[in-house]
Design an enzyme around this catalytic site. Structure first.
Site, PDB file in Angstrom:
ATOM      1  N   GLY A 138     -20.274 -23.122 -15.798  1.00 14.63           N
ATOM      2  CA  GLY A 138     -21.582 -22.640 -15.356  1.00 14.63           C
ATOM      3  C   GLY A 138     -22.515 -23.780 -15.001  1.00 14.63           C
ATOM      4  N   ALA A 139     -22.965 -23.816 -13.731  1.00 15.25           N
ATOM      5  CA  ALA A 139     -23.869 -24.877 -13.269  1.00 15.25           C
ATOM      6  C   ALA A 139     -25.296 -24.367 -13.191  1.00 15.25           C
ATOM      7  CB  ALA A 139     -23.409 -25.406 -11.913  1.00 15.25           C
ATOM      8  N   GLY A 140     -25.684 -23.565 -14.177  1.00 16.60           N
ATOM      9  CA  GLY A 140     -27.068 -23.127 -14.281  1.00 16.60           C
ATOM     10  C   GLY A 140     -27.871 -24.113 -15.108  1.00 16.60           C
TER      11      GLY A 140
ATOM     12  N   ALA B 225     -21.401 -21.681 -20.498  1.00  9.08           N
ATOM     13  CA  ALA B 225     -22.836 -21.581 -20.214  1.00  9.08           C
ATOM     14  C   ALA B 225     -23.031 -20.732 -18.964  1.00  9.08           C
ATOM     15  CB  ALA B 225     -23.440 -22.973 -20.032  1.00  9.08           C
TER      16      ALA B 225
ATOM     17  N   HIS C 116     -55.370 -41.632  -8.142  1.00  6.23           N
ATOM     18  CA  HIS C 116     -54.415 -42.625  -7.632  1.00  6.23           C
ATOM     19  C   HIS C 116     -54.329 -43.782  -8.604  1.00  6.23           C
ATOM     20  CE1 HIS C 116     -52.229 -45.177  -4.817  1.00  6.23           C
ATOM     21  NE2 HIS C 116     -53.077 -46.150  -5.126  1.00  6.23           N
TER      22      HIS C 116
ATOM     23  N   GLU D 289     -18.307 -23.956 -11.450  1.00  2.00           N
ATOM     24  CA  GLU D 289     -19.314 -22.967 -11.067  1.00  2.00           C
ATOM     25  C   GLU D 289     -18.713 -21.942 -10.109  1.00  2.00           C
ATOM     26  OE1 GLU D 289     -22.137 -20.491 -10.250  1.00  2.00           O
ATOM     27  OE2 GLU D 289     -22.436 -21.993 -11.832  1.00  2.00           O
TER      28      GLU D 289
ATOM     29  N   GLY E 107     -36.998 -17.734 -33.215  1.00  2.00           N
ATOM     30  CA  GLY E 107     -35.947 -17.204 -32.359  1.00  2.00           C
ATOM     31  C   GLY E 107     -35.007 -18.264 -31.805  1.00  2.00           C
ATOM     32  N   THR E 108     -34.268 -17.891 -30.770  1.00  2.00           N
ATOM     33  CA  THR E 108     -33.323 -18.811 -30.134  1.00  2.00           C
ATOM     34  C   THR E 108     -34.036 -20.058 -29.623  1.00  2.00           C
ATOM     35  OG1 THR E 108     -31.810 -17.045 -29.482  1.00  2.00           O
ATOM     36  CG2 THR E 108     -31.715 -19.081 -28.198  1.00  2.00           C
TER      37      THR E 108
ATOM     38  N   GLU F 250     -37.795 -10.556 -38.969  1.00  2.00           N
ATOM     39  CA  GLU F 250     -36.969 -11.636 -38.450  1.00  2.00           C
ATOM     40  C   GLU F 250     -35.654 -11.723 -39.226  1.00  2.00           C
ATOM     41  OE1 GLU F 250     -35.073 -14.133 -36.629  1.00  2.00           O
ATOM     42  OE2 GLU F 250     -37.079 -13.877 -35.775  1.00  2.00           O
TER      43      GLU F 250
END
Length: 467
Positions: A181-183, A271, A446, A204, A40-41, A33
């Protein structure tokens, strides 16, 4: 020279899960690592910290706008951004320490530094002090994850022009945040800062948000985000950002070309996606083939063209999702010991943790139409769900797509409260080849939000009860 059965490069969700499963199966395992912490990320600057801020900012907005409607009298909430960031960091710290504990528990050796495949069965680890060490191994699994995709000519400084990493640690709420970016990432982090007081504009390239998702869900999501205060410039692209002045000046043009307009912002978040992280691994020198998008090419067993080298997660083709990487990590560990490791790519859920949440699994209507598959659709709105009504969380719907002949569920798409948790029911049903009728005849408690899933299944056969 230390010798192992398996060395895993990278300890993100794919890497550390692969290492743990391999150790459970009796393989002498090590991980390499490059970060100071494991995970990680995802755990450090991705999934975990973003969900922490999404949760905190959602409560902040709820306290300011919804409590009074429920008879809860409180003064207007005050934002302590420093304390909120500390809350986020505390959550990250607990998760990365958890991975450290699990690696030690499973007797997995951990090496800190950058890894390079030196030769067949040999991994070179270069530590922060520049010293190198050679490790010997029978098998290597590359689980190095991905890096942020960059816009040509726009330099990310993680201060004013930021990636998702910088957007998780802004020192103050920007007056105007421009999101490129519209992800998933752009909408999630845009939602965080809008709730905390920023004006948010999203640019986007495509003609709608969340490209690739079910069209009806995308349209509903965009309406909800606009209702919340986000503004969108669709079919548009950012071609340059001038950072010479007190305000950033972004040049925004139509996607197909045309006159540019200038949009001023305090912070620009880039993004536009992620790209595989393979730099410095020595792949070309080792003869490992990459595809046209610089992803590591593997076969159905995650093996590269070089014997003894495998790859998983964001470094290979497929959706860049932590849970996809985890399942691949388990699969390749089992394949290494002769078991039948397998991942069903038709049942990989995808979740957007905005409000309302968006969750999807399987084929979209657009996918099925393009493939010429005859299908039936059943849809049920949360406005007709008892629990959603009393909780004032009625935005959204559940939609089930089933094969017109066999009734087998081919996809389930929802936008609404707690969608990220409810999608698990659809995943289990689809993994077992369930029909819409199977879900419809399963008793749901319910009052729960999950009753909307049952009603959508009933609606496939045009017999929903509550609409």
């Amino acid at each position: 020279m230390s010798s192992y059965d398996l060395i895993v490069i990278g300890t993100g969700p794919g890497g550390y899960v692969c290492a743990i499963r391999a150790a459970q199966l009796g393989l002498k395992t090590a991980v390499v690592e490059k970060r100071a912490t494991f995970g990680g990320t995802c755990l450090n600057v991705g999934c975990i910290p973003s969900k922490s801020l999404l949760h905190a900012s959602e409560l902040f907005e709820e306290a300011g706008h919804s409590f009074a409607k429920m008879g809860i009298g409180v003064s207007a909430p005050k934002l302590d951004l420093k304390a909120m960031m500390a809350f986020k960091d505390q959550g990250v710290d607990g998760n990365v320490k958890g991975v450290d504990f699990l690696l030690k528990k499973n007797k997995i050796d951990a090496y800190r530094g950058s890894a390079r495949i030196a030769a067949a069965g040999k991994v070179e680890v270069r530590g922060g002090d520049g010293k190198t060490e050679i490790l010997e191994t029978k098998s290597i699994v590359i689980a190095t994850g991905s890096d942020v995709a960059r816009l040509k000519g726009i330099e990310i400084d993680e201060k004013r022009i930021v990636s998702s990493t910088g957007a998780l640690s802004l020192p103050q709420v920007p007056g105007h945040l421009l999101v490129v970016g519209a992800g998933v990432i752009g909408l999630e982090l845009g939602s965080v800062w809008r709730r905390l007081g920023a004006k948010v504009t999203v640019v986007e390239f495509m003609d709608g948000v969340l490209p690739g998702m079910d069209g009806e869900v995308r349209r509903q999501a965009q309406r909800q985000f606009e209702k919340q205060g986000m503004s969108f410039k669709l079919s548009s692209k950012v071609t340059a950002v001038d950072s010479s002045g007190a305000k950033l000046k972004a040049s925004v043009e139509p996607a197909k070309g045309g006159a540019a307009e200038t949009v001023e912002a305090d912070v620009v978040l880039v993004a536009i996606g992620r790209v595989p992280y393979t730099e410095g691994l020595g792949l070309r020198e080792a003869g490992v083939k990459l595809d046209e998008r610089e992803r590591i090419a593997v076969d159905h067993y995650y093996a590269t063209n070089v014997p003894g080298i495998w790859a998983i997660g964001d470094a290979i083709a497929g959706p860049m999702l932590a849970h996809k990487a985890e399942d691949e990590g388990v699969a390749v560990a089992e394949i290494l010991v002769g078991q039948a490791g397998h991942v069903n790519y038709d049942v990989i859920p995808n979740v957007v943790y905005t409000y309302p949440e968006i969750a999807t699994v399987g084929k979209t209507e657009e996918d099925l139409k393009a493939a010429g598959v005859a299908f039936k659709a059943g849809k049920f709105p949360f406005t007709a769900n008892g629990r959603a009504k009393v909780n004032m969380t009625t935005d959204g719907f559940v939609k089930i797509l089933a094969d017109a002949k066999s009734d087998r569920v081919l996809g389930l798409h929802m936008i609404g409260p707690d969608a990220g948790n409810m999608i698990a029911e659809a995943c289990v049903a689809m993994e077992f080849g369930a029909s819409a009728e199977d879900i419809a005849r399963t008793c749901h408690a319910h009052p729960t939000l999950s009753e909307a899933v049952k009603e959508a299944a009933l609606a496939v056969d045009k017999r929903a009860i509550h609409i």
